[in-house]
Design a protein around this motif. Structure first.
Motif, mmCIF file in Angstrom:
data_model
loop_
_atom_site.group_PDB
_atom_site.id
_atom_site.type_symbol
_atom_site.label_atom_id
_atom_site.label_comp_id
_atom_site.label_asym_id
_atom_site.label_seq_id
_atom_site.Cartn_x
_atom_site.Cartn_y
_atom_site.Cartn_z
ATOM 1 N N ALA A 123 0.829 -1.210 0.000
ATOM 2 C CA ALA A 123 0.000 0.000 0.000
ATOM 3 C C ALA A 123 0.862 1.258 0.000
ATOM 4 O O ALA A 123 1.339 1.705 1.047
ATOM 5 C CB ALA A 123 -0.937 -0.019 1.207
ATOM 6 N N LEU A 124 1.022 1.805 -1.201
ATOM 7 C CA LEU A 124 1.794 3.040 -1.369
ATOM 8 C C LEU A 124 0.841 4.166 -1.792
ATOM 9 O O LEU A 124 0.811 5.239 -1.179
ATOM 10 C CB LEU A 124 2.865 2.813 -2.445
ATOM 11 C CG LEU A 124 3.718 4.004 -2.867
ATOM 12 C CD1 LEU A 124 4.605 4.466 -1.718
ATOM 13 C CD2 LEU A 124 4.606 3.641 -4.075
ATOM 14 N N THR A 125 0.031 3.899 -2.815
ATOM 15 C CA THR A 125 -0.833 4.922 -3.431
ATOM 16 C C THR A 125 -1.884 5.446 -2.458
ATOM 17 O O THR A 125 -2.417 4.708 -1.628
ATOM 18 C CB THR A 125 -1.530 4.286 -4.653
ATOM 19 O OG1 THR A 125 -0.510 3.829 -5.541
ATOM 20 C CG2 THR A 125 -2.416 5.277 -5.373
ATOM 21 N N GLU A 126 -2.176 6.740 -2.607
ATOM 22 C CA GLU A 126 -3.237 7.377 -1.816
ATOM 23 C C GLU A 126 -4.129 8.157 -2.778
ATOM 24 O O GLU A 126 -3.740 8.406 -3.927
ATOM 25 C CB GLU A 126 -2.617 8.332 -0.797
ATOM 26 C CG GLU A 126 -1.742 7.598 0.204
ATOM 27 C CD GLU A 126 -1.171 8.512 1.282
ATOM 28 O OE1 GLU A 126 -1.402 9.744 1.233
ATOM 29 O OE2 GLU A 126 -0.501 7.971 2.166
ATOM 30 N N GLY A 130 -0.518 9.469 -6.318
ATOM 31 C CA GLY A 130 -0.447 8.329 -7.229
ATOM 32 C C GLY A 130 0.926 8.284 -7.852
ATOM 33 O O GLY A 130 1.865 7.734 -7.277
ATOM 34 N N SER A 131 1.078 8.959 -9.012
ATOM 35 C CA SER A 131 2.399 9.017 -9.653
ATOM 36 C C SER A 131 3.397 9.737 -8.763
ATOM 37 O O SER A 131 4.572 9.362 -8.692
ATOM 38 C CB SER A 131 2.282 9.746 -11.000
ATOM 39 O OG SER A 131 1.583 8.932 -11.917
ATOM 40 N N ASP A 132 2.920 10.766 -8.068
ATOM 41 C CA ASP A 132 3.797 11.510 -7.156
ATOM 42 C C ASP A 132 3.770 10.823 -5.786
ATOM 43 O O ASP A 132 3.250 11.358 -4.792
ATOM 44 C CB ASP A 132 3.289 12.959 -7.053
ATOM 45 C CG ASP A 132 4.212 13.826 -6.204
ATOM 46 O OD1 ASP A 132 5.304 13.352 -5.822
ATOM 47 O OD2 ASP A 132 3.832 14.977 -5.927
ATOM 48 N N MET A 232 10.442 2.031 -3.966
ATOM 49 C CA MET A 232 10.968 2.159 -5.342
ATOM 50 C C MET A 232 11.607 0.853 -5.817
ATOM 51 O O MET A 232 11.406 0.436 -6.957
ATOM 52 C CB MET A 232 11.988 3.301 -5.424
ATOM 53 C CG MET A 232 11.395 4.682 -5.273
ATOM 54 S SD MET A 232 10.230 5.098 -6.606
ATOM 55 C CE MET A 232 8.680 4.976 -5.778
ATOM 56 N N THR A 233 12.377 0.194 -4.938
ATOM 57 C CA THR A 233 12.987 -1.078 -5.382
ATOM 58 C C THR A 233 11.902 -2.138 -5.588
ATOM 59 O O THR A 233 11.996 -2.950 -6.509
ATOM 60 C CB THR A 233 14.054 -1.619 -4.397
ATOM 61 O OG1 THR A 233 13.526 -1.574 -3.093
ATOM 62 C CG2 THR A 233 15.336 -0.843 -4.425
ATOM 63 N N ALA A 234 10.859 -2.075 -4.739
ATOM 64 C CA ALA A 234 9.754 -3.040 -4.915
ATOM 65 C C ALA A 234 9.089 -2.815 -6.267
ATOM 66 O O ALA A 234 8.747 -3.767 -6.974
ATOM 67 C CB ALA A 234 8.739 -2.872 -3.796
ATOM 68 N N GLY A 238 8.337 -5.176 -9.386
ATOM 69 C CA GLY A 238 6.921 -5.272 -9.747
ATOM 70 C C GLY A 238 6.716 -4.990 -11.227
ATOM 71 O O GLY A 238 5.873 -5.615 -11.879
ATOM 72 N N ARG A 239 7.485 -4.044 -11.755
ATOM 73 C CA ARG A 239 7.313 -3.673 -13.174
ATOM 74 C C ARG A 239 7.714 -4.820 -14.099
ATOM 75 O O ARG A 239 7.124 -4.985 -15.171
ATOM 76 C CB ARG A 239 8.099 -2.387 -13.472
ATOM 77 C CG ARG A 239 7.377 -1.188 -12.900
ATOM 78 C CD ARG A 239 8.152 0.107 -12.917
ATOM 79 N NE ARG A 239 7.391 1.110 -12.158
ATOM 80 C CZ ARG A 239 7.900 2.194 -11.595
ATOM 81 N NH1 ARG A 239 9.190 2.457 -11.703
ATOM 82 N NH2 ARG A 239 7.126 3.031 -10.927
ATOM 83 N N ILE A 240 8.680 -5.609 -13.683
ATOM 84 C CA ILE A 240 9.025 -6.799 -14.490
ATOM 85 C C ILE A 240 7.825 -7.753 -14.493
ATOM 86 O O ILE A 240 7.470 -8.330 -15.521
ATOM 87 C CB ILE A 240 10.294 -7.500 -13.950
ATOM 88 C CG1 ILE A 240 11.509 -6.572 -14.060
ATOM 89 C CG2 ILE A 240 10.543 -8.817 -14.692
ATOM 90 C CD1 ILE A 240 12.818 -7.173 -13.539
ATOM 91 N N GLU A 359 1.412 0.195 -11.293
ATOM 92 C CA GLU A 359 2.858 0.043 -11.025
ATOM 93 C C GLU A 359 3.688 0.992 -11.899
ATOM 94 O O GLU A 359 4.765 0.625 -12.387
ATOM 95 C CB GLU A 359 3.273 -1.422 -11.130
ATOM 96 C CG GLU A 359 2.480 -2.240 -10.104
ATOM 97 C CD GLU A 359 3.120 -3.516 -9.651
ATOM 98 O OE1 GLU A 359 4.337 -3.673 -9.790
ATOM 99 O OE2 GLU A 359 2.373 -4.360 -9.125
ATOM 100 N N GLY A 360 3.147 2.195 -12.085
ATOM 101 C CA GLY A 360 3.831 3.218 -12.875
ATOM 102 C C GLY A 360 3.176 3.354 -14.227
ATOM 103 O O GLY A 360 3.218 2.409 -15.031
ATOM 104 N N THR A 361 2.567 4.505 -14.479
ATOM 105 C CA THR A 361 1.948 4.740 -15.788
ATOM 106 C C THR A 361 3.040 4.740 -16.861
ATOM 107 O O THR A 361 4.236 4.844 -16.553
ATOM 108 C CB THR A 361 1.259 6.126 -15.810
ATOM 109 O OG1 THR A 361 2.271 7.110 -15.562
ATOM 110 C CG2 THR A 361 0.160 6.247 -14.762
#
Ligand code: COS
Length: 377
Positions: A123-126, A130-132, A232-234, A238-240, A359-361
């Motif tokens: 849980a990162l996004t609020e 989001g992107s920020d 960020m490392t997660a 995740g992006r892979i 996981e990043g637009t």
């Protein structure tokens, strides 16, 4: 340079292929229709070592490598995008804990996620971060042996189903963010209603609400104020995973299109003999192969312990856009049938859109790539 998979990778790929065809495919349409997370599939994936495929055996994993993880997610995505994203997200928390956790946290939290019955969330996004991501507002204030968390997290995959959630909260001024393992049942932890979505209906997406939620200080993950780097490392890993999900979807819709273009006859011949349509296939295939090479390279860099932030962003950007390109063309090739719920194309078309968002637009991944090229100013 060797483009051949190892014996172990081929064998994991084969198991995942059979699992996808026999267990996932027959349930995929129903999961989408009923908008229900399938514990049956998730537990079966845990039992078959797919959740823990790339994790050490010591913590309940199967001891495989990152490319094996990619191969498994790719196979699941050929049948059900919801299953593939659930799998990829389920690997984020154990990855974070094994990278940043104490030995006690590793032994306590990780095995039930890999080969047991538990699910975890990230849980990162609020609502307004989001992107920020580093502008997040959820706060964590220390009170003796506890941290008291207040805030709302949004778009959390599997939030209400999870045994615990890794929550990122502010423990100080700018950039001072820490990570906490918030366990199900913690006082002050509640969930919003499951979100209604365009696609990936079989993966749960909820708001996570923290109201004076007390978390024991032993549940802080990594160093205090260094949580943003953990996030960020997660996300790099995740992006892979999301790129692999994209690849599986692109491959499936391509395969469906080849089948259809061989069998559908119009103007007295199979539509595959129409040059205009056959070129759609060629473009799809070229992009699929390019995506595969980008993803496998990012995975290879990760498993070698080399920097892979930029390569993961390139792979995610390109593969997610490829999945959307292919799903769009596949529906077009199938004409009216592509638009019907009785055919799989319609589901993959809807499921593909989110690949360019979560996981990043695409835009954030371009920013990550550009920053890697330009360096700090
Ligand atoms: N790995 C490790 N650390 C990283 C990193 C990475 N890939 N990227 C950045 N960091 C670190 C930086 O080194 C910096 O650390 P220090 O404070 O110790 O110097 C810190 O994180 C802040 O980095 P930066 O200044 O680049 O942060 P920004 O606020 O400018 O944001 C982006 C960077 C935009 C890349 C980040 O906010 C992001 O990825 N946003 C998208 C979030 C996302 O994908 N959300 C989806 C959630 S899951 S559905």
């Amino acid at each position: 340079m060797d483009f051949e998979l190892t014996k172990e990778q081929k064998s994991i790929q084969k198991i995942a292929q059979l699992f996808g065809e026999r267990i996932v495919e027959p349930l995929a349409a129903e999961i989408d229709r009923e908008k229900k997370f399938s514990w049956y599939i998730f537990h079966a994936m845990q039992r078959h070592g797919m959740v823990g495929v790339s994790f050490p055996e010591l913590y309940g994993g199967s001891g495989g490598d990152e490319l094996s993880r990619v191969l498994v997610i790719e196979e699941m995505a050929k049948h059900c995008a919801s299953t593939a994203v659930t799998l990829s997200v389920a690997q984020i928390a154990p990855n974070c804990i094994l990278t940043y956790g104490t030995e006690e946290q590793k032994r306590f939290f990780v095995p039930p996620l890999l080969s047991g019955e538990d699910l975890s969330a990230f849980a990162l996004t609020e609502p307004n971060a989001g992107s920020d991501a580093s502008s997040l507002l959820t706060s964590a204030k220390q009170d003796g042996d506890y941290f008291i968390l207040n805030g709302t997290k949004s778009f959390i995959t599997g939030g209400a189903l999870s045994r615990f959630i890794i929550v990122f909260a502010r423990t100080g001024g700018p950039r001072k963010i820490s990570a906490f393992i918030v366990e199900k049942g913690a006082s002050g932890l509640s969930y919003g209603k499951p979100e209604e979505k365009l696609g990936i209906n079989g993966s749960e997406t909820v708001e996570v609400i923290l109201k004076d939620c007390s978390v024991p200080k032993e549940n802080m993950l990594g160093e205090r104020d260094k949580g943003f780097n953990i996030a960020m490392t997660a996300l790099d890993s995740g992006r892979i995973g999301i790129a692999a999900q994209s690849l599986g979807i692109a491959e499936r819709v391509l395969q469906e299109s080849v089948k259809y273009m061989r069998s559908r006859v119009q103007f007295g011949k199979p539509i595959g003999m129409q040059q205009g349509l056959s070129w759609y296939l060629s473009e799809m295939k070229a992009r699929v192969e390019a995506s595969r090479n980008l993803i496998y390279k990012a995975a290879w860099l990760k498993q070698k312990g080399l920097p892979f932030t930029m390569d993961a962003a390139i792979a995610k950007l390109y593969a997610s856009e490829t999945a959307n390109f292919c799903a769009h063309k596949a529906v077009q090739i199938h004409g009216g049938y592509g638009f019907l719920k009785d055919f799989v194309l319609e589901r993959f078309y809807r499921d593909a859109k989110v690949l360019e968002i979560y996981e990043g637009t695409s835009e954030i991944n371009k920013l990550v790539i550009a920053r890697s090229l330009l360096g700090p100013f």
